[in-house]
Scaffold this motif. Structure first.
Motif, short mmCIF file in Angstrom:
data_model
loop_
_atom_site.label_atom_id
_atom_site.label_comp_id
_atom_site.label_asym_id
_atom_site.label_seq_id
_atom_site.Cartn_x
_atom_site.Cartn_y
_atom_site.Cartn_z
N HIS A 8 10.74 25.62 67.80
CA HIS A 8 11.89 24.73 67.97
C HIS A 8 12.43 24.84 69.40
N PHE A 9 12.64 23.70 69.99
CA PHE A 9 13.17 23.56 71.36
C PHE A 9 14.62 23.09 71.19
N THR A 10 15.59 23.98 71.39
CA THR A 10 16.97 23.69 71.05
C THR A 10 17.82 23.45 72.29
N VAL A 11 18.76 22.51 72.16
CA VAL A 11 19.69 22.17 73.24
C VAL A 11 21.08 22.12 72.62
N ARG A 12 22.05 22.80 73.25
CA ARG A 12 23.40 22.89 72.70
C ARG A 12 24.44 22.59 73.78
N VAL A 13 25.53 21.97 73.35
CA VAL A 13 26.69 21.78 74.22
C VAL A 13 27.93 22.24 73.46
N ARG A 14 28.84 22.89 74.16
CA ARG A 14 30.09 23.35 73.56
C ARG A 14 31.22 23.18 74.57
N ASP A 15 32.41 22.94 74.04
CA ASP A 15 33.60 22.87 74.88
C ASP A 15 34.76 23.44 74.09
N HIS A 16 35.33 24.55 74.59
CA HIS A 16 36.39 25.23 73.85
C HIS A 16 37.68 24.40 73.82
N ASP A 17 37.94 23.64 74.86
CA ASP A 17 39.19 22.88 74.92
C ASP A 17 39.21 21.73 73.91
N SER A 18 38.14 20.97 73.86
CA SER A 18 38.10 19.79 72.97
C SER A 18 37.55 20.12 71.59
N GLY A 19 36.91 21.30 71.43
CA GLY A 19 36.30 21.65 70.16
C GLY A 19 34.93 21.04 69.96
N LEU A 20 34.38 20.42 70.99
CA LEU A 20 33.05 19.82 70.90
C LEU A 20 31.99 20.89 70.65
N GLU A 21 31.10 20.61 69.73
CA GLU A 21 29.96 21.51 69.48
C GLU A 21 28.84 20.69 68.87
N ARG A 22 27.77 20.48 69.63
CA ARG A 22 26.63 19.73 69.15
C ARG A 22 25.34 20.47 69.49
N GLU A 23 24.37 20.36 68.61
CA GLU A 23 23.10 21.05 68.79
C GLU A 23 21.97 20.10 68.42
#
Length: 519
Positions: free
Chosen positions: A106-121
């Motif tokens: 599996h080739f995984t890519v993640r983004v997170r942002d503590h301020d906005s609560g964004l979390e996508r994988e």
């Protein structure tokens, strides 16, 4: 009349005094009983969690598989796609990319942002395109069950760390309380006393897997108590500055400059590392505050021949190498830190080591289970039985296969918000079945039957959802076959004793039936 005198060899004196052995045995029993349920759940969930990456593939068998290491250009393309998507919802997201073919394709890519609560994988394909979002809720549930018992992170980690300490202490006291444990390494008494049979199983599995048992309990304790250890380190070495202590272990953080800047040039950064380590292979990259002048890049590259998965190399916003984590070639402490996770989960030499870890983890789970049953058998032999605790312990042991299987059914059905609730409800219901049963054996047999049938249902539901072959990923079919086999074994272990009991009961009632017939 002459007498033949038999010369007998003098008995070897134990190297430990009887008083010391009795004290160790008492401590071993008390410690094991106090933490028995926690140790059992952590050991069983950890045994299964060794294969958590395989279960992730089983949950998404149609996801793309990347068997060849992505080039720097492919990594850059995946990073740019994820960053562009994240910028629509967050101002300064963190970006992570990972691929390690020795663990999973599996080739995984993640983004997170503590301020906005964004979390996508996402899962990307071999070209770097983001194909589908990661959706493996049961695997995530399993991982958190083992790591922090689904208790808030800081408390859960601490409790699991203490459980590791208790397990390690029990192992040491167990060896010290049995001076003959190594001399009797191959002695096993089948039949007869249940206490002796369980004691032999307990001691033999404990001895045969002792290096493994010590390694996983020690690394588990260190991983679980890491926050406490860092706090002590901060007080001892950094005059209470915990941020400085965390930075020393976790690496430097991003700067305050939030001006827009290009994403890191991964081709240039990887080449910079390979200038010093030509054989280094990409493992992961994490960019904090991506797309800003103050961004900090942790590029993890692995060199063959080390237990550590990789060493992180730190690059500032201008792309200048400012240091590395030293997990492969640094101090002894740094190398131990780098090896903790790999040694604990067996993620360092492919599937053969994972299978060995699975078998040894199962042995440690059995050692935990029989440790309590020995105590219960001993109380019964002394004329002071504890039937309530016999029923409770049997329910604790056999509730977990059932509860985990029910949680998997809920995950496959799409009701992901109820996975934890279903697991807890199944565990509580199992305890109720055990407590209300005639005895511990009856309750255990019923729970084994229910657990086996539920495992069969999980496999059938997965095949109904993704096809008989389990989906495009061959791991789907492999896990389905394992679930079918495990479910069949558990079901038969519950059905056969119940059937045998009914036959014996019928045989005991035969004289009465014949007497009634004569009348």
């Amino acid at each position: 009349m002459s007498k033949t005198l038999k010369q007998t060899a003098p008995r070897k004196k134990n190297w430990l005094s009887p008083e010391f052995v009795r004290a160790m045995l008492a401590g071993h029993s008390a410690l094991g009983l106090a933490f028995a349920a926690l140790i059992y759940i952590v050991c069983l969930s950890g045994t299964i969690a060794v294969f958590v990456m395989e279960f992730q593939r089983w949950e998404q068998p149609e996801a793309p598989l990347v068997w060849e290491a992505p080039s720097a250009g492919v990594l850059q393309r995946a990073a740019t796609s994820a960053f562009d998507s994240a910028k629509q919802e967050a101002e300064h997201p963190d970006l992570s990319i990972a691929w390690d073919g020795s663990r999973t394709p599996h080739f995984t890519v993640r983004v997170r942002d503590h301020d906005s609560g964004l979390e996508r994988e996402w899962l990307a394909d071999g070209s770097g395109a983001l194909v589908e979002e990661i959706d493996a809720p049961w695997s995530e549930f399993l991982a958190h069950l083992h790591i922090n018992l689904h208790i808030p992170q800081s408390y859960g980690l601490f409790i699991v760390g203490l459980t590791g300490v208790a397990l390690l202490s029990s192992l040491i006291s167990g060896v010290l309380s049995h001076p003959r444990i190594f001399r009797d390494a191959f002695a096993f008494r089948f039949g007869g006393s249940l206490r002796l049979q369980d004691a032999d199983l307990h001691n033999r599995l404990g001895v045969w897997g002792l290096p493994f048992h010590i390694a996983v309990s020690l690394t588990g304790a260190l991983l679980g108590l890491s926050v406490l250890i860092i706090g002590v380190l901060a007080m001892a070495a950094y005059e209470g500055d915990s941020e400085k202590a965390f930075a020393e272990i976790l690496g430097p953080r991003a700067g305050e400059n939030m001006e827009a800047a290009p994403l890191p040039d991964l081709t240039a950064l990887m080449q910079r590392v390979r200038d010093d380590h030509p054989e280094a292979a990409f493992r992961s990259v994490h960019v904090e505050h991506a797309g800003t002048a103050g961004q900090m890049t942790h590029l993890s590259m692995g060199v063959p021949g080390h237990l550590s998965v990789a060493t992180p190399y730190y690059f500032d916003g201008s792309g200048t190498l400012i240091g590395d984590g030293g997990l492969e070639t640094g101090s002894i402490g740094q190398q131990i830190l780098g090896a903790l996770q790999s040694v604990h989960f067996g993620w360092f030499a492919g599937m053969p080591v994972k299978i060995a870890y699975g078998l040894l983890g199962l042995a440690l789970t059995i050692v935990t289970h029989t440790g309590v049953t020995i105590w219960l058998h001993r109380k019964r032999e002394k004329g002071n039985p504890a039937p309530f605790w016999e029923r409770v312990w049997s329910a604790v042991a056999w509730s977990q296969p059932l509860a985990l299987a029910i949680a998997a059914l809920v995950a496959l059905s799409g009701a992901t918000g109820f996975i934890l609730a279903s697991y807890l409800a199944a565990t509580v219901a199992s305890l109720g079945i055990g407590i209300l049963s005639e005895d511990g054996r009856t309750g255990g047999r019923l729970l084994r039957l229910l657990g086996g049938l539920t495992l069969l249902a999980v496999a059938v539901m997965h095949m109904a959802k993704f096809g008989v072959g389990g989906g495009a990923d061959p791991m789907g079919a492999i896990v389905d076959a394992f679930l079918l086999g495990s479910g069949l074994v558990l079901s038969l272990s519950g059905v056969r004793p119940l059937a045998r009991r009914r036959v014996l009961a019928a045989g005991n009632n035969a004289p009465a039936r014949r007497a009634m017939g004569d009348r």
